[in-house]
Design an enzyme around this catalytic site. Structure first.
Site, PDB file in Angstrom:
ATOM      1  N   GLU A 205     -19.003 -63.424  25.978  1.00 33.88           N
ATOM      2  CA  GLU A 205     -19.277 -64.798  25.542  1.00 33.88           C
ATOM      3  C   GLU A 205     -19.693 -65.702  26.704  1.00 33.88           C
ATOM      4  O   GLU A 205     -19.214 -65.534  27.816  1.00 33.88           O
ATOM      5  CB  GLU A 205     -18.024 -65.390  24.862  1.00 33.88           C
TER       6      GLU A 205
ATOM      7  N   GLU B 203     -23.942 -68.758  17.704  1.00 33.03           N
ATOM      8  CA  GLU B 203     -22.933 -69.078  16.689  1.00 33.03           C
ATOM      9  C   GLU B 203     -22.801 -70.594  16.521  1.00 33.03           C
ATOM     10  O   GLU B 203     -22.602 -71.334  17.507  1.00 33.03           O
ATOM     11  CB  GLU B 203     -21.559 -68.481  17.074  1.00 33.03           C
TER      12      GLU B 203
ATOM     13  N   LYS C 177     -20.270 -56.758  24.170  1.00 39.42           N
ATOM     14  CA  LYS C 177     -20.667 -58.166  24.012  1.00 39.42           C
ATOM     15  C   LYS C 177     -19.711 -59.022  24.838  1.00 39.42           C
ATOM     16  O   LYS C 177     -18.527 -58.706  24.932  1.00 39.42           O
ATOM     17  CB  LYS C 177     -20.607 -58.578  22.540  1.00 39.42           C
TER      18      LYS C 177
ATOM     19  N   ASP D  36     -13.908 -59.470  18.480  1.00 43.24           N
ATOM     20  CA  ASP D  36     -12.522 -59.863  18.754  1.00 43.24           C
ATOM     21  C   ASP D  36     -12.004 -60.781  17.651  1.00 43.24           C
ATOM     22  O   ASP D  36     -10.822 -61.138  17.637  1.00 43.24           O
ATOM     23  CB  ASP D  36     -12.363 -60.471  20.157  1.00 43.24           C
ATOM     24  N   SER D  37     -12.850 -61.109  16.670  1.00 44.90           N
ATOM     25  CA  SER D  37     -12.350 -61.786  15.464  1.00 44.90           C
ATOM     26  C   SER D  37     -11.308 -60.912  14.771  1.00 44.90           C
ATOM     27  O   SER D  37     -10.472 -61.402  14.007  1.00 44.90           O
ATOM     28  CB  SER D  37     -13.503 -62.093  14.494  1.00 44.90           C
TER      29      SER D  37
ATOM     30  N   ASP E  96     -16.608 -55.808  21.524  1.00 44.13           N
ATOM     31  CA  ASP E  96     -16.457 -57.166  22.066  1.00 44.13           C
ATOM     32  C   ASP E  96     -15.462 -57.140  23.228  1.00 44.13           C
ATOM     33  O   ASP E  96     -14.299 -56.752  23.030  1.00 44.13           O
ATOM     34  CB  ASP E  96     -15.889 -58.060  20.946  1.00 44.13           C
TER      35      ASP E  96
HETATM   36  O1  KIV Z   1     -15.790 -61.574  17.088  1.00 42.99           O
HETATM   37  C1  KIV Z   1     -16.709 -61.655  16.267  1.00 42.99           C
HETATM   38  O2  KIV Z   1     -16.591 -61.279  15.101  1.00 42.99           O
HETATM   39  C2  KIV Z   1     -17.964 -62.245  16.729  1.00 42.99           C
HETATM   40  C3  KIV Z   1     -19.030 -62.502  15.713  1.00 42.99           C
HETATM   41  C4  KIV Z   1     -18.709 -63.694  14.926  1.00 42.99           C
HETATM   42  C5  KIV Z   1     -20.373 -62.591  16.325  1.00 42.99           C
HETATM   43  O3  KIV Z   1     -18.093 -62.524  17.883  1.00 42.99           O
END
Ligand code: KIV
Length: 296
Positions: A130, A197, A128, A59-60, A98
């Site tokens: 969090e 992280e 994924k 989600d970055s 994510d």
């Molecule tokens: O969203 C993302 O890119 C991440 C990574 C930094 C692990 O969660």
């Protein structure tokens, strides 16, 4: 002169598809796992040809490709579109989607439904999420529905405000213990892997012997089973703030700017296009066209 037939070069070795067992075997053998983010077809193709093990549609991407100020606003539909594009560019790496903020926290039912969309609509192999705590329960529910889950502890950007901003986590023994508990809860819930992280390497060192699943670090020191970086950070495409753990392996933004500036200059100076960039008509066809247009 030799009568032996010439030896044809061996075909390039085909890489095997990365599965959960591949990652577990890499951990057992002490072979580092390489993970990068990718959010579209070209970045996925680059990850594929570079031999990356795991591609995360993180989600970055909310910040790096969609221009949001944080990861919080991105919707599941936007994430699914990015994940589906990355899927079309990949064949061997494992693809992890994510789950965005708001798509899994409220209930197990919501978490399972969102995870299923990543698998059915975008072709992800895993998802994924969090944090520990209630996220461990959500992870357990998704895993029970047959979808592998990667956890994420330490600095969890979706809840960065509650953590006091984008800063490293677990720097006191008490806070480190909370991060450790989150990681152990996620392992206990059945996650196949966890991202650490922005945590001190002392915390990673203390936790690694307790984790039987592969740990992928980003700003968590060298002791993890693998490392992940954001594609736009490692290639120097993203112009925003870079965290301490970012290492630039390229200056792609500069190369992109130079290329586009050169195009703009050549257009303005009428140096592009050159004859070789165009198409032509046979002279008689051109004459006839002018006749048809009444110009002849
Ligand atoms: O969203 C993302 O890119 C991440 C990574 C930094 C692990 O969660």
């Amino acid at each position: 002169m030799s009568s032996k037939p010439p030896i044809s070069p061996a075909p390039p070795a085909r890489r095997a598809t990365v599965t959960l067992s591949t990652l577990a075997a890499k951990k057992a053998l002490g072979e580092p796992i390489a993970m990068v983010t990718a959010y579209d077809y070209p970045s996925a193709r680059v990850a594929e040809s570079a031999g990356v093990d795991v591609v995360l549609v993180g989600d970055s991407g909310a910040m790096t490709v969609l221009g949001y100020p944080s990861t919080v606003p991105v919707s599941i539909e936007e994430m699914l579109m990015l994940a589906a594009a990355a899927r079309r560019g990949l064949s061997t790496p494992m693809l992890v989607g994510d789950l965005p903020f708001g798509s899994y926290e409220a209930s197990d039912v919501l978490a399972v439904a969102s995870a299923q969309r990543f698998v059915k609509e975008a072709g992800c192999d895993a998802v994924k999420l969090e944090r520990g705590g209630s996220s461990s329960d959500r992870a357990r529910a998704i895993i029970a529905a047959g979808i592998p889950v990667m956890g994420h502890v330490g600095l969890t950007p979706q809840t960065a405000t509650a953590l006091g901003g984008y800063r490293s986590q677990g720097r006191t023994a008490e806070r480190a213990l909370e991060v450790a508990r989150d990681a152990l809860d996620l392992q206990e819930a059945g996650c196949f892997s966890i991202v650490f992280e922005a945590v001190p390497s002392e915390l990673t060192d203390a936790l690694m012997p307790k984790l039987v699943i592969p740990v992928i670090g980003i700003g968590a020191g060298p002791a993890t089973d693998g490392q992940v970086l954001v594609f736009h950070d490692l290639l120097g495409i993203y112009e925003g703030h870079a965290a301490r753990f970012v290492k630039r392996y390229g200056r792609v933004r500069e190369a992109m700017e130079e290329g586009v500036e050169a195009f703009v200059r050549e257009v303005r100076e009428r140096r592009y296009p050159e004859p070789r960039h165009g198409y032509t008509m046979a002279p008689d066809e051109a004459t006839r066209l002018r006749e048809l247009l009444g110009d002849a």
